[in-house]
Design a protein around this motif. Structure first.
Motif, PDB file in Angstrom:
ATOM      1  N   ASP A 179      58.291 113.115   1.898  1.00  0.00           N
ATOM      2  CA  ASP A 179      59.368 112.124   3.266  1.00  0.00           C
ATOM      3  C   ASP A 179      59.947 112.713   3.592  1.00  0.00           C
ATOM      4  O   ASP A 179      59.564 114.137   4.194  1.00  0.00           O
ATOM      5  CB  ASP A 179      59.883 112.373   1.580  1.00  0.00           C
ATOM      6  N   ILE A 180      60.329 111.545   4.454  1.00  0.00           N
ATOM      7  CA  ILE A 180      61.250 112.224   6.046  1.00  0.00           C
ATOM      8  C   ILE A 180      62.088 113.242   5.890  1.00  0.00           C
ATOM      9  O   ILE A 180      61.932 114.130   6.743  1.00  0.00           O
ATOM     10  CB  ILE A 180      61.264 110.897   6.649  1.00  0.00           C
ATOM     11  N   SER A 181      62.998 113.035   5.116  1.00  0.00           N
ATOM     12  CA  SER A 181      63.794 113.829   4.376  1.00  0.00           C
ATOM     13  C   SER A 181      63.368 115.756   4.740  1.00  0.00           C
ATOM     14  O   SER A 181      64.548 116.014   4.636  1.00  0.00           O
ATOM     15  CB  SER A 181      64.817 113.844   3.431  1.00  0.00           C
ATOM     16  N   ALA A 191      50.779 114.453   5.481  1.00  0.00           N
ATOM     17  CA  ALA A 191      50.868 112.918   5.146  1.00  0.00           C
ATOM     18  C   ALA A 191      52.203 112.559   4.421  1.00  0.00           C
ATOM     19  O   ALA A 191      53.030 114.194   3.488  1.00  0.00           O
ATOM     20  CB  ALA A 191      50.040 113.410   4.002  1.00  0.00           C
ATOM     21  N   ILE A 192      53.319 111.689   5.012  1.00  0.00           N
ATOM     22  CA  ILE A 192      54.313 111.660   5.165  1.00  0.00           C
ATOM     23  C   ILE A 192      54.673 110.488   5.186  1.00  0.00           C
ATOM     24  O   ILE A 192      53.669 108.711   4.676  1.00  0.00           O
ATOM     25  CB  ILE A 192      55.131 112.089   6.220  1.00  0.00           C
ATOM     26  N   SER A 193      56.043 109.864   4.453  1.00  0.00           N
ATOM     27  CA  SER A 193      56.393 108.759   4.306  1.00  0.00           C
ATOM     28  C   SER A 193      57.263 108.475   4.526  1.00  0.00           C
ATOM     29  O   SER A 193      58.200 109.193   3.954  1.00  0.00           O
ATOM     30  CB  SER A 193      56.151 108.006   2.540  1.00  0.00           C
ATOM     31  N   GLY A 194      57.743 107.060   4.275  1.00  0.00           N
ATOM     32  CA  GLY A 194      59.512 106.418   4.982  1.00  0.00           C
ATOM     33  C   GLY A 194      59.238 105.141   5.266  1.00  0.00           C
ATOM     34  O   GLY A 194      58.216 104.256   4.826  1.00  0.00           O
ATOM     35  N   LYS A 221      62.842 106.101   8.190  1.00  0.00           N
ATOM     36  CA  LYS A 221      64.104 106.905   7.586  1.00  0.00           C
ATOM     37  C   LYS A 221      63.700 107.421   6.540  1.00  0.00           C
ATOM     38  O   LYS A 221      62.717 106.758   5.923  1.00  0.00           O
ATOM     39  CB  LYS A 221      65.139 105.870   7.516  1.00  0.00           C
ATOM     40  N   GLY A 222      63.970 108.290   5.705  1.00  0.00           N
ATOM     41  CA  GLY A 222      64.001 109.183   4.533  1.00  0.00           C
ATOM     42  C   GLY A 222      64.083 108.913   3.400  1.00  0.00           C
ATOM     43  O   GLY A 222      65.410 108.147   3.024  1.00  0.00           O
TER      44      GLY A 222
END
Length: 467
Positions: A179-181, A191-194, A221-222
């Motif tokens: 996650d972004i956070s 590999a990221i998600s938001g 945004k996370g």
């Protein structure tokens, strides 16, 4: 005895002026420079030997993990999963001949690595069908150091890639997605998600070699509400669905985190896989027009809001809103919707509707200054406390850009309002003591780390004097 200790002993025999303590120290330095997650002790010893022009025998292991890679290894085989891959590109050598190159990023349970596929291997049968997360076996590859010193797998004429259908302990993409956070500076091959936070925009530019380039820009945004700027170099708007809702889910495969002018940023490239939740067809929007700005070329730039108080930036390229005035409720079928950015073109339609009291008017959509938060769009009403000032800001390229700013307040607080270039002219027309209504302001954190929030005019902004 471990393989790394065997190599150290061989190096000490060939370079008796070295000591084990010196080699251990140099191993630590190599791993710190490249990253312990990307280099083993064994690989570090090979790099140290190379620094002293000493050639060590290669490890006898035929199949290794990504963490065991080291520059100089030959005929290595390993099982891994695909993270992302680039399209094939053609390059020219100094002698005028050409070669094909495709890059790929792979990962296993603890590490990642870059893979280069040369010439005919760049277009292996079935390679276009590979998907992120697919399990593959790399056969008889060789390893070289990349520009940053990290080992890179090379697939040449004697190498091959095969898909693997068996079970594996290597996790799937979802298991390694962050996650972004959770992101930290220096991380790469992520590999990221938001969630989409604001608009998605394309950019065209000319690079330092005089070649044209493109990029996609967005904010994500996370889960904790924190947001990061994203720049995907080499990407364009053709990747984006026509309809993207505000706060749509986004997954990016193969990005890195670096420090930018306004904190940490996420950067990707041509190989980055972009997955944006959305639809192929835009859906109709019913909204009230809060303000209209007409550009020099006759294009209407509109701020509007719906019954959920979502604020939209509408770009009318087709003159579809020529029949409309501020305060009208309209239904439009846009060609594209990227978050709160709406595009109307020759394929769009607009019609006026009867007044709908469930859609707020400008007076009800305004925000008090004390409620302003970073990275949101606002409309405010305030009084000018200081005479507007204009500055000429010199950019790194030598360009001079106008920046005007004024200090305003309402009954809850005070804030700086700023405008660049053409928007600076709007601020210049304001005077001390005037009560003004401003639409389409973007809230941003102060660049100098002072912790304060400032409001910036956009191309859609309009200033109306109330007295």
């Amino acid at each position: 005895m471990s393989e790394s200790q065997n190599l150290i002993d061989k190096l000490l025999q060939l370079k008796p002026e070295l000591t084990k303590d010196v080699i251990d120290q140099k191993i630590a330095e190599k791993k710190e420079k490249i990253g312990s997650g990307y280099l083993t002790d064994e690989g570090a010893v090979f790099l140290i030997a190379s620094d002293y022009n000493v050639k060590l025998d290669e490890t006898s292991k035929a199949e290794i993990s990504l963490k065991d890679l080291y520059a100089g290894a030959k005929e290595i085989s390993l099982e891994t999963r695909v993270l992302n891959f680039s399209p094939t590109k053609q390059f020219s050598r100094k002698d005028g001949s050409t070669f094909d190159l495709r890059t790929m990023t792979v990962y296993d349970s603890g590490s990642t690595a870059s893979v280069k596929l040369w010439d005919e291997k760049a277009n292996l049968p079935g390679i276009e069908n590979l998907k992120p997360g697919d399990l593959i076996k790399i056969i008889k590859a060789y390893v070289k150091s990349d520009l940053d010193g990290s080992p890179t797998i090379n697939i040449g004429s004697g190498s091959n890639i095969q898909t693997v259908e068996t079970e594996s302990q290597i996790p799937m993409i979802d298991k390694i997605t962050k996650d972004i956070s959770e992101l930290q500076e220096g991380q790469k091959d992520l590999a990221i998600s938001g969630l989409i936070d604001g608009i998605i925009s394309g950019m065209k530019f000319t690079n330092s070699r005089g070649q044209p380039g493109t990029a996609l820009r967005m904010r994500l945004k996370g889960k904790d509400g924190s947001a990061m700027r994203v720049v995907l170099w080499g990407k364009d708007e053709s990747l984006i669905p026509n309809m993207i809702s505000q706060s749509a889910n986004v997954k990016l495969l193969g990005v890195r985190v670096k420090s930018g002018n306004q904190g940490l940023e996420i950067h990707g490239n041509e190989a980055t896989i972009v997955e944006i939740e959305g639809g192929k067809e835009a859906e109709p929007i019913i909204a009230r027009i809060l303000s209209i700005v007409t550009t020099e070329d006759g294009k209407n730039m509109i701020i509007a809001t719906d019954n959920q108080k979502n604020i939209y930036n509408i770009n009318d390229f087709s003159n579809s809103t020529s029949i409309c005035v501020e305060g009208d409720v309209i239904e439009c079928m846009p060609s594209k919707v990227y978050g709160n950015s709406v595009t109307l073109d020759e394929n769009s339609f607009v019609r006026k509707l009867d007044n709908d009291e469930t859609i707020p008017s400008l007076s009800k959509i305004r925000t008090k200054i004390s409620d302003v938060k970073v990275d949101q769009t606002y409309c405010i009403e305030s009084i000018v406390l200081k005479v507007p000032e204009r500055k000429e800001i010199q950019t790194k390229s030598g360009e001079s850009i106008s920046l005007s700013e004024m200090f305003v307040e309402d009954d809850t607080g005070q804030i700086w309002v700023k405008g660049w270039r053409n928007q600076a002219k709007l601020i210049d027309k304001c005077e001390l003591g005037e009560i003004i209504s401003i639409t389409g302001l973007n809230a941003k954190a102060n660049n100098f780390g002072e912790g304060r929030i400032e409001l910036f005019l956009t191309a859609h902004s309009k200033i109306i004097k109330k007295n």
